[in-house]
Motif scaffolding. Structure first.
Motif, PDB file in Angstrom:
ATOM      1  N   TRP A 117       6.974  15.076  -1.230  1.00 27.03           N
ATOM      2  CA  TRP A 117       5.815  14.239  -1.529  1.00 27.03           C
ATOM      3  C   TRP A 117       5.628  13.118  -0.528  1.00 27.03           C
ATOM      4  O   TRP A 117       4.532  12.637  -0.311  1.00 27.03           O
ATOM      5  CB  TRP A 117       5.980  13.659  -2.940  1.00 27.03           C
ATOM      6  N   TYR A 118       6.731  12.693   0.104  1.00 22.65           N
ATOM      7  CA  TYR A 118       6.679  11.548   1.007  1.00 22.65           C
ATOM      8  C   TYR A 118       6.258  11.961   2.409  1.00 22.65           C
ATOM      9  O   TYR A 118       6.581  13.050   2.882  1.00 22.65           O
ATOM     10  CB  TYR A 118       8.033  10.837   1.041  1.00 22.65           C
ATOM     11  N   ASP A 119       5.518  11.074   3.063  1.00 23.69           N
ATOM     12  CA  ASP A 119       4.958  11.373   4.387  1.00 23.69           C
ATOM     13  C   ASP A 119       5.775  10.773   5.533  1.00 23.69           C
ATOM     14  O   ASP A 119       5.675  11.254   6.661  1.00 23.69           O
ATOM     15  CB  ASP A 119       3.529  10.821   4.480  1.00 23.69           C
ATOM     16  N   TYR A 120       6.510   9.709   5.249  1.00 28.47           N
ATOM     17  CA  TYR A 120       7.205   8.990   6.316  1.00 28.47           C
ATOM     18  C   TYR A 120       8.683   8.845   5.974  1.00 28.47           C
ATOM     19  O   TYR A 120       9.035   8.576   4.819  1.00 28.47           O
ATOM     20  CB  TYR A 120       6.582   7.604   6.525  1.00 28.47           C
ATOM     21  N   TRP A 121       9.504   8.985   6.998  1.00 25.72           N
ATOM     22  CA  TRP A 121      10.946   8.907   6.820  1.00 25.72           C
ATOM     23  C   TRP A 121      11.565   8.066   7.926  1.00 25.72           C
ATOM     24  O   TRP A 121      11.116   8.086   9.075  1.00 25.72           O
ATOM     25  CB  TRP A 121      11.564  10.303   6.860  1.00 25.72           C
ATOM     26  N   GLY A 122      12.620   7.345   7.569  1.00 24.38           N
ATOM     27  CA  GLY A 122      13.405   6.662   8.577  1.00 24.38           C
ATOM     28  C   GLY A 122      14.413   7.609   9.196  1.00 24.38           C
ATOM     29  O   GLY A 122      14.493   8.785   8.820  1.00 24.38           O
ATOM     30  N   GLN A 123      15.204   7.087  10.129  1.00 20.96           N
ATOM     31  CA  GLN A 123      16.209   7.895  10.812  1.00 20.96           C
ATOM     32  C   GLN A 123      17.489   8.033  10.003  1.00 20.96           C
ATOM     33  O   GLN A 123      18.318   8.893  10.312  1.00 20.96           O
ATOM     34  CB  GLN A 123      16.527   7.275  12.171  1.00 20.96           C
TER      35      GLN A 123
ATOM     36  N   THR B 292       0.820  -1.217   0.000  1.00 22.36           N
ATOM     37  CA  THR B 292       0.000   0.000   0.000  1.00 22.36           C
ATOM     38  C   THR B 292       0.854   1.268   0.000  1.00 22.36           C
ATOM     39  O   THR B 292       0.315   2.370   0.077  1.00 22.36           O
ATOM     40  CB  THR B 292      -0.933   0.039   1.218  1.00 22.36           C
ATOM     41  N   LEU B 293       2.164   1.096  -0.077  1.00 18.90           N
ATOM     42  CA  LEU B 293       3.085   2.226   0.030  1.00 18.90           C
ATOM     43  C   LEU B 293       3.911   2.416  -1.232  1.00 18.90           C
ATOM     44  O   LEU B 293       4.237   1.471  -1.934  1.00 18.90           O
ATOM     45  CB  LEU B 293       4.048   1.998   1.195  1.00 18.90           C
ATOM     46  N   TRP B 294       4.258   3.686  -1.491  1.00 17.39           N
ATOM     47  CA  TRP B 294       5.361   4.003  -2.389  1.00 17.39           C
ATOM     48  C   TRP B 294       6.601   4.104  -1.494  1.00 17.39           C
ATOM     49  O   TRP B 294       6.564   4.761  -0.473  1.00 17.39           O
ATOM     50  CB  TRP B 294       5.166   5.349  -3.073  1.00 17.39           C
ATOM     51  N   VAL B 295       7.698   3.485  -1.893  1.00 12.64           N
ATOM     52  CA  VAL B 295       8.925   3.537  -1.099  1.00 12.64           C
ATOM     53  C   VAL B 295      10.074   3.981  -2.004  1.00 12.64           C
ATOM     54  O   VAL B 295      10.155   3.570  -3.165  1.00 12.64           O
ATOM     55  CB  VAL B 295       9.246   2.173  -0.463  1.00 12.64           C
ATOM     56  N   ALA B 296      10.941   4.808  -1.453  1.00  8.79           N
ATOM     57  CA  ALA B 296      12.075   5.319  -2.230  1.00  8.79           C
ATOM     58  C   ALA B 296      13.274   5.535  -1.308  1.00  8.79           C
ATOM     59  O   ALA B 296      13.158   5.497  -0.089  1.00  8.79           O
ATOM     60  CB  ALA B 296      11.692   6.634  -2.898  1.00  8.79           C
TER      61      ALA B 296
ATOM     62  N   CYS C 275      15.287   6.176   3.879  1.00  8.38           N
ATOM     63  CA  CYS C 275      14.163   5.517   3.246  1.00  8.38           C
ATOM     64  C   CYS C 275      12.937   6.403   3.450  1.00  8.38           C
ATOM     65  O   CYS C 275      12.764   6.983   4.532  1.00  8.38           O
ATOM     66  CB  CYS C 275      13.975   4.154   3.911  1.00  8.38           C
ATOM     67  N   ALA C 276      12.106   6.529   2.416  1.00  2.00           N
ATOM     68  CA  ALA C 276      10.904   7.349   2.497  1.00  2.00           C
ATOM     69  C   ALA C 276       9.715   6.551   1.979  1.00  2.00           C
ATOM     70  O   ALA C 276       9.861   5.688   1.117  1.00  2.00           O
ATOM     71  CB  ALA C 276      11.073   8.616   1.664  1.00  2.00           C
ATOM     72  N   ALA C 277       8.539   6.878   2.507  1.00  2.00           N
ATOM     73  CA  ALA C 277       7.331   6.161   2.083  1.00  2.00           C
ATOM     74  C   ALA C 277       6.132   7.085   2.047  1.00  2.00           C
ATOM     75  O   ALA C 277       6.067   8.084   2.789  1.00  2.00           O
ATOM     76  CB  ALA C 277       7.046   4.984   3.021  1.00  2.00           C
ATOM     77  N   LYS C 278       5.207   6.751   1.183  1.00  2.00           N
ATOM     78  CA  LYS C 278       3.934   7.462   1.099  1.00  2.00           C
ATOM     79  C   LYS C 278       2.839   6.435   0.873  1.00  2.00           C
ATOM     80  O   LYS C 278       2.997   5.511   0.072  1.00  2.00           O
ATOM     81  CB  LYS C 278       3.932   8.470  -0.045  1.00  2.00           C
ATOM     82  N   GLU C 279       1.745   6.604   1.560  1.00  2.00           N
ATOM     83  CA  GLU C 279       0.620   5.699   1.375  1.00  2.00           C
ATOM     84  C   GLU C 279      -0.037   5.974   0.026  1.00  2.00           C
ATOM     85  O   GLU C 279      -0.392   7.116  -0.277  1.00  2.00           O
ATOM     86  CB  GLU C 279      -0.386   5.879   2.510  1.00  2.00           C
ATOM     87  N   ARG C 280      -0.189   4.939  -0.753  1.00  2.00           N
ATOM     88  CA  ARG C 280      -0.756   5.112  -2.099  1.00  2.00           C
ATOM     89  C   ARG C 280      -2.152   5.729  -2.046  1.00  2.00           C
ATOM     90  O   ARG C 280      -2.518   6.523  -2.910  1.00  2.00           O
ATOM     91  CB  ARG C 280      -0.817   3.762  -2.808  1.00  2.00           C
ATOM     92  N   ALA C 281      -2.913   5.388  -1.025  1.00  2.00           N
ATOM     93  CA  ALA C 281      -4.284   5.893  -0.911  1.00  2.00           C
ATOM     94  C   ALA C 281      -4.325   7.402  -0.686  1.00  2.00           C
ATOM     95  O   ALA C 281      -5.348   8.039  -0.939  1.00  2.00           O
ATOM     96  CB  ALA C 281      -5.006   5.182   0.229  1.00  2.00           C
ATOM     97  N   ARG C 282      -3.189   7.960  -0.240  1.00  2.00           N
ATOM     98  CA  ARG C 282      -3.145   9.397   0.038  1.00  2.00           C
ATOM     99  C   ARG C 282      -2.467  10.179  -1.082  1.00  2.00           C
ATOM    100  O   ARG C 282      -2.188  11.353  -0.944  1.00  2.00           O
ATOM    101  CB  ARG C 282      -2.405   9.638   1.355  1.00  2.00           C
ATOM    102  N   SER C 283      -2.183   9.507  -2.183  1.00  2.00           N
ATOM    103  CA  SER C 283      -1.468  10.192  -3.263  1.00  2.00           C
ATOM    104  C   SER C 283      -2.404  10.986  -4.162  1.00  2.00           C
ATOM    105  O   SER C 283      -1.946  11.787  -4.978  1.00  2.00           O
ATOM    106  CB  SER C 283      -0.691   9.181  -4.095  1.00  2.00           C
ATOM    107  N   GLY C 284      -3.729  10.773  -4.049  1.00  2.00           N
ATOM    108  CA  GLY C 284      -4.674  11.508  -4.877  1.00  2.00           C
ATOM    109  C   GLY C 284      -4.530  11.217  -6.352  1.00  2.00           C
ATOM    110  O   GLY C 284      -4.896  12.042  -7.191  1.00  2.00           O
ATOM    111  N   GLY C 285      -3.975  10.064  -6.686  1.00  2.00           N
ATOM    112  CA  GLY C 285      -3.812   9.707  -8.082  1.00  2.00           C
ATOM    113  C   GLY C 285      -2.625  10.355  -8.757  1.00  2.00           C
ATOM    114  O   GLY C 285      -2.407  10.157  -9.959  1.00  2.00           O
TER     115      GLY C 285
END
Length: 128
Positions: free
Chosen positions: A114-120, A31-35, A95-105
């Motif tokens: 653009w990414y909502d979550y980040w590691g340390q 459910t995530l985009w990860v980069a 590492c960064a992640a974004k929930e696909r459901a929150r990408s608005g297409g």
């Protein structure tokens, strides 16, 4: 809450290799985009490797041909294989992640904002 934990960084000589891992928890990996991004002191975070919506991988010009991003959904883990390392690859890798459901297409996978979550982060130091 999505949590990302990077590992695998360290010190290596120029020409060497490292493999970074990003363990994802708190959400189903699919459910995530990860980069992967990296940052050096005094500079903003630079996109290193990511996945296009088609699933094709994308890379910054500075690492193309040397780095490979991959993922194992069953293990909820993303990887960054780094070969032929250079001094200029020295950086903190995130590492960064974004929930696909929150990408608005829309997809801006190369953009730090653009990414909502980040590691340390995990430090990679390359010496010649």
């Amino acid at each position: 809450q999505v949590q990302l934990v990077e590992s695998g960084g360290g010190s290596v000589q120029a020409g060497g290799s490292l493999r970074l891992s990003c363990a994802v928890s708190g959400s189903t990996y699919s459910t995530l985009w990860v980069a992967w991004f990296r940052q050096t002191p005094g500079k903003g975070r630079e996109a290193v490797a990511f996945f296009y919506p088609s699933g094709i991988t994308g890379y910054s010009d500075s690492v193309k041909g040397r780095f490979t991003i991959s993922q194992d959904s069953a293990k909820n883990t993303a990887y960054l294989q780094m070969n032929s390392l250079k001094d200029e690859d020295t950086a903190m890798y995130y590492c960064a992640a974004k929930e696909r459901a929150r990408s608005g297409g829309t997809w801006y996978g190369w953009s730090e904002s653009w990414y909502d979550y980040w590691g340390q982060g995990t430090q990679v130091t390359v010496s010649s």
